[in-house]
Design a protein around this motif. Sequence first.
Motif, PDB file in Angstrom:
ATOM      1  N   GLY A 334       1.127  -1.211  -0.151  1.00 17.45           N
ATOM      2  CA  GLY A 334      -0.140   0.020   0.175  1.00 17.45           C
ATOM      3  C   GLY A 334       1.121   1.820  -0.404  1.00 17.45           C
ATOM      4  O   GLY A 334       0.170   2.480   0.463  1.00 17.45           O
ATOM      5  N   ALA A 335       1.976   0.899  -0.178  1.00 16.99           N
ATOM      6  CA  ALA A 335       3.010   2.464  -0.656  1.00 16.99           C
ATOM      7  C   ALA A 335       2.615   3.663  -1.331  1.00 16.99           C
ATOM      8  O   ALA A 335       1.978   2.559  -2.229  1.00 16.99           O
ATOM      9  N   LEU A 336       2.689   4.774  -0.990  1.00 19.43           N
ATOM     10  CA  LEU A 336       2.796   5.136  -1.793  1.00 19.43           C
ATOM     11  C   LEU A 336       4.351   6.171  -2.693  1.00 19.43           C
ATOM     12  O   LEU A 336       4.038   6.268  -3.748  1.00 19.43           O
ATOM     13  N   LEU A 337       4.842   5.640  -1.961  1.00 22.10           N
ATOM     14  CA  LEU A 337       7.108   5.560  -2.867  1.00 22.10           C
ATOM     15  C   LEU A 337       7.685   4.685  -2.046  1.00 22.10           C
ATOM     16  O   LEU A 337       7.328   4.695  -0.280  1.00 22.10           O
ATOM     17  N   VAL A 338       8.408   4.029  -2.568  1.00 18.73           N
ATOM     18  CA  VAL A 338       9.744   2.757  -2.051  1.00 18.73           C
ATOM     19  C   VAL A 338      10.863   3.523  -2.225  1.00 18.73           C
ATOM     20  O   VAL A 338      10.867   3.741  -3.050  1.00 18.73           O
ATOM     21  N   LEU A 339      11.438   3.262  -1.531  1.00 19.63           N
ATOM     22  CA  LEU A 339      13.325   3.565  -1.205  1.00 19.63           C
ATOM     23  C   LEU A 339      14.040   2.576  -1.395  1.00 19.63           C
ATOM     24  O   LEU A 339      14.195   2.130  -0.415  1.00 19.63           O
ATOM     25  N   GLU A 340      14.733   2.977  -1.846  1.00 19.04           N
ATOM     26  CA  GLU A 340      15.913   1.486  -1.370  1.00 19.04           C
ATOM     27  C   GLU A 340      17.709   2.476  -2.285  1.00 19.04           C
ATOM     28  O   GLU A 340      17.439   3.040  -2.368  1.00 19.04           O
ATOM     29  N   SER A 341      18.400   1.663  -0.880  1.00 21.92           N
ATOM     30  CA  SER A 341      19.760   1.779  -1.444  1.00 21.92           C
ATOM     31  C   SER A 341      20.375   1.873  -2.484  1.00 21.92           C
ATOM     32  O   SER A 341      21.545   2.212  -2.882  1.00 21.92           O
ATOM     33  N   GLY A 342      20.387   0.107  -3.645  1.00 20.40           N
ATOM     34  CA  GLY A 342      21.078   0.113  -3.943  1.00 20.40           C
ATOM     35  C   GLY A 342      22.337   0.075  -4.016  1.00 20.40           C
ATOM     36  O   GLY A 342      22.667  -0.352  -2.922  1.00 20.40           O
ATOM     37  N   VAL A 365      17.212   5.302  -4.751  1.00 25.02           N
ATOM     38  CA  VAL A 365      18.743   6.256  -4.199  1.00 25.02           C
ATOM     39  C   VAL A 365      20.317   6.259  -4.331  1.00 25.02           C
ATOM     40  O   VAL A 365      21.054   7.483  -4.774  1.00 25.02           O
ATOM     41  N   GLY A 366      20.814   4.891  -4.648  1.00 23.80           N
ATOM     42  CA  GLY A 366      22.248   4.993  -5.047  1.00 23.80           C
ATOM     43  C   GLY A 366      22.115   5.236  -6.556  1.00 23.80           C
ATOM     44  O   GLY A 366      23.614   5.366  -6.313  1.00 23.80           O
ATOM     45  N   ALA A 367      21.334   5.507  -7.033  1.00 26.93           N
ATOM     46  CA  ALA A 367      21.607   6.041  -8.114  1.00 26.93           C
ATOM     47  C   ALA A 367      21.190   7.152  -8.706  1.00 26.93           C
ATOM     48  O   ALA A 367      20.980   7.718  -9.712  1.00 26.93           O
ATOM     49  N   SER A 368      21.381   7.915  -7.814  1.00 28.04           N
ATOM     50  CA  SER A 368      21.112   9.078  -7.763  1.00 28.04           C
ATOM     51  C   SER A 368      21.568  10.411  -7.761  1.00 28.04           C
ATOM     52  O   SER A 368      21.629  11.008  -6.801  1.00 28.04           O
ATOM     53  N   GLY A 369      22.868  10.147  -8.411  1.00 30.07           N
ATOM     54  CA  GLY A 369      24.193  11.223  -8.757  1.00 30.07           C
ATOM     55  C   GLY A 369      24.995  10.893  -7.833  1.00 30.07           C
ATOM     56  O   GLY A 369      25.810  12.294  -7.277  1.00 30.07           O
ATOM     57  N   LEU A 370      25.054   9.681  -7.092  1.00 29.35           N
ATOM     58  CA  LEU A 370      26.077   9.791  -5.761  1.00 29.35           C
ATOM     59  C   LEU A 370      27.353   9.187  -6.636  1.00 29.35           C
ATOM     60  O   LEU A 370      27.493   8.548  -7.950  1.00 29.35           O
ATOM     61  N   VAL A 371      28.442   9.524  -6.094  1.00 29.45           N
ATOM     62  CA  VAL A 371      29.612   8.889  -6.893  1.00 29.45           C
ATOM     63  C   VAL A 371      29.786   7.286  -6.180  1.00 29.45           C
ATOM     64  O   VAL A 371      30.072   7.293  -5.155  1.00 29.45           O
ATOM     65  N   LEU A 372      30.152   6.219  -7.249  1.00 29.04           N
ATOM     66  CA  LEU A 372      29.715   5.110  -6.101  1.00 29.04           C
ATOM     67  C   LEU A 372      31.445   4.704  -7.007  1.00 29.04           C
ATOM     68  O   LEU A 372      32.320   4.626  -7.725  1.00 29.04           O
ATOM     69  N   ALA A 386      26.133  11.666   1.429  1.00 26.85           N
ATOM     70  CA  ALA A 386      24.363  11.117   2.008  1.00 26.85           C
ATOM     71  C   ALA A 386      23.716  13.335   1.704  1.00 26.85           C
ATOM     72  O   ALA A 386      22.832  12.880   1.423  1.00 26.85           O
ATOM     73  N   GLU A 387      24.748  13.700   0.855  1.00 26.40           N
ATOM     74  CA  GLU A 387      24.018  14.822   0.460  1.00 26.40           C
ATOM     75  C   GLU A 387      23.225  14.369  -0.989  1.00 26.40           C
ATOM     76  O   GLU A 387      21.685  15.150  -0.739  1.00 26.40           O
ATOM     77  N   ALA A 388      23.180  13.841  -2.157  1.00 28.86           N
ATOM     78  CA  ALA A 388      23.203  13.319  -2.760  1.00 28.86           C
ATOM     79  C   ALA A 388      22.146  12.812  -2.535  1.00 28.86           C
ATOM     80  O   ALA A 388      20.896  12.710  -3.056  1.00 28.86           O
ATOM     81  N   ALA A 389      21.955  11.725  -1.641  1.00 26.08           N
ATOM     82  CA  ALA A 389      20.938  11.113  -1.642  1.00 26.08           C
ATOM     83  C   ALA A 389      19.644  11.302  -0.737  1.00 26.08           C
ATOM     84  O   ALA A 389      18.517  11.608  -0.595  1.00 26.08           O
ATOM     85  N   VAL A 390      19.682  12.812  -0.084  1.00 27.35           N
ATOM     86  CA  VAL A 390      18.939  13.686   0.718  1.00 27.35           C
ATOM     87  C   VAL A 390      18.416  14.013  -0.095  1.00 27.35           C
ATOM     88  O   VAL A 390      16.701  14.877  -0.244  1.00 27.35           O
TER      89      VAL A 390
END
Length: 555
Positions: A334-342, A365-372, A386-390
């Motif tokens: 029933g979630a409106l949104l799901v966030l995964e670390s990736g 979230v791990g694929a949202s502009g982070l340096v991996l 963490a800043e990119a994740a927020v």
Amino acid sequence: MFAPFHYAFVQRGLLEVLLLSIGAGLIGTWIVLRGLSFYSHAVGTAAFPGLVLADGLGFSATLGAFGAAAVFALAVELLARRRRSEYGNFTALALVGALALGVILASDVFHSGANVETLLFGSLLLVGTRELVLAGAFSLLVLGGSLLLGRRWLAVGFDSSTARSLGARSALPDLALLALVAFGAIASLSALGALLVAALLVVPAATARLWTRTLRSWQLASVGLVLVEGVVGLWISVQANVPPGAAIAALAGGVFVVAAIPRSTFAVAALALLLLAGCGGTSGAATVVVTTTQLGDWTRVVAGGQIEVHQILQPNTDPHEYEPRPADVEATSGALLVLESGAGLDQWLAKVVSQAGGHPPVVDVGASGLVLRPGDPHWWHDPRNAEAAVRAIRDALVRVDPSGRAPFERNAAAYLAKLAALDRRLAGCFGQVPRGERKLVTSHDAFGYFAARYGITIVGAVIPSQTTAAQPSAGDTARLIALIRREHVKAIFPESSINPALAHTIARETGATSQYMLYGDTLGPAGSAGATYLGTELANADAMVRGFTGGARHC
């Protein structure tokens, strides 16, 4: 009372139990009659190397498990062909070999993670069409085998010597029985996992045997008991939010105990069961589901109390060994949104979302502009990530709840300032320690991002892998001890979510200290120094600086 059965994932679980009940009940009577209880447990457990191989090479886990189980069954039969009295000994021998191979493959070859753990412990909440078809095929094969070969199995079960003297000498019927037991163990993987298959294949039949006098009544009672225990166990798991496989296994064991004791205790046992079922309970669907403790902390900060957050992983638990709980699947449905670390850390989420029903947007979230770093999922240990994740969380919340844009943006901006301040403070802390003394040994390879950000040299890890599912070999440990001595490492840092025993042992061997704990995979529990992300990273830095300097400095 019947509310849990309204969920699609529970209904699929019920269908799986129904399809398995015929085959499990029938084969269970033959298992008990022929003394194959240990074999049935062993063949399921022996599927472990097949699961690891399938996970590592990327083919069907069911195919890998069945292949391993078939090899195991054949090996036992060949070893015990001329010495039937030692069947149990040869089963144990083959089981030890299978487990040893599985551990080697998991630890040193594929570094397998949560996929294997899920199959070892099962998840009746995540069954799909393939598992349902497999369960149905198993029941049909067992039913057919019982009709065609039941008399032979019965005769050999009562008196094998007499049966063979009367002409029942072919090994094919016995091989067919062993193959069906192996198939049953594999078909039960999705429901109970390799380690609990006896709860379906053995315990109900052993219980029903206490109540019946004829084979036919025994078989019918076994089928009915598998069905009832499966349904009630699934209901208890949802009501009490416990893993369904464990709930069914505990219920089956409890029913067996009750069946073996005087009738006067039935009322007490029934009351205890009702009390258990009334405990816990699910909390209803959450608006936003997050996988990790870090994502949970950040999402609560950005949401500011305006959105309910359901966090799947809890403090000091291992994300590499996650098993879905009913409340997690219910919340996801029933979630409106799901966030995964990736980045491979929570790859089990895809199956949870697909089987839960509903179609919530999933943000990696791990694929949202982070340096991996390739192959390293612990990206949050760099505050810049963490800043990119927020920012990614802020944008995702705005998309699903545009009315909250202003507070979401305001909360995120304030927290981003705190992250920048944390980064500066940590850099200042480590600036007190000469680079040559910043030598890090941890429980497993979880601090690559942290080390790269603050100029720390990673000497090694107790578990030489980025997943805690791996196991260190004696050679790995010996090489690490030699390296610690050669590099004059002053401290070994255990992690809060991993057993520290081996880290303490290595510390004693090398003269290093192991008194400073780190938060690696998760945040700490409420009230601890690592209860929040900001607190966790500061606590980690303080522990490292103290360890590097022998307690002379701190943050």
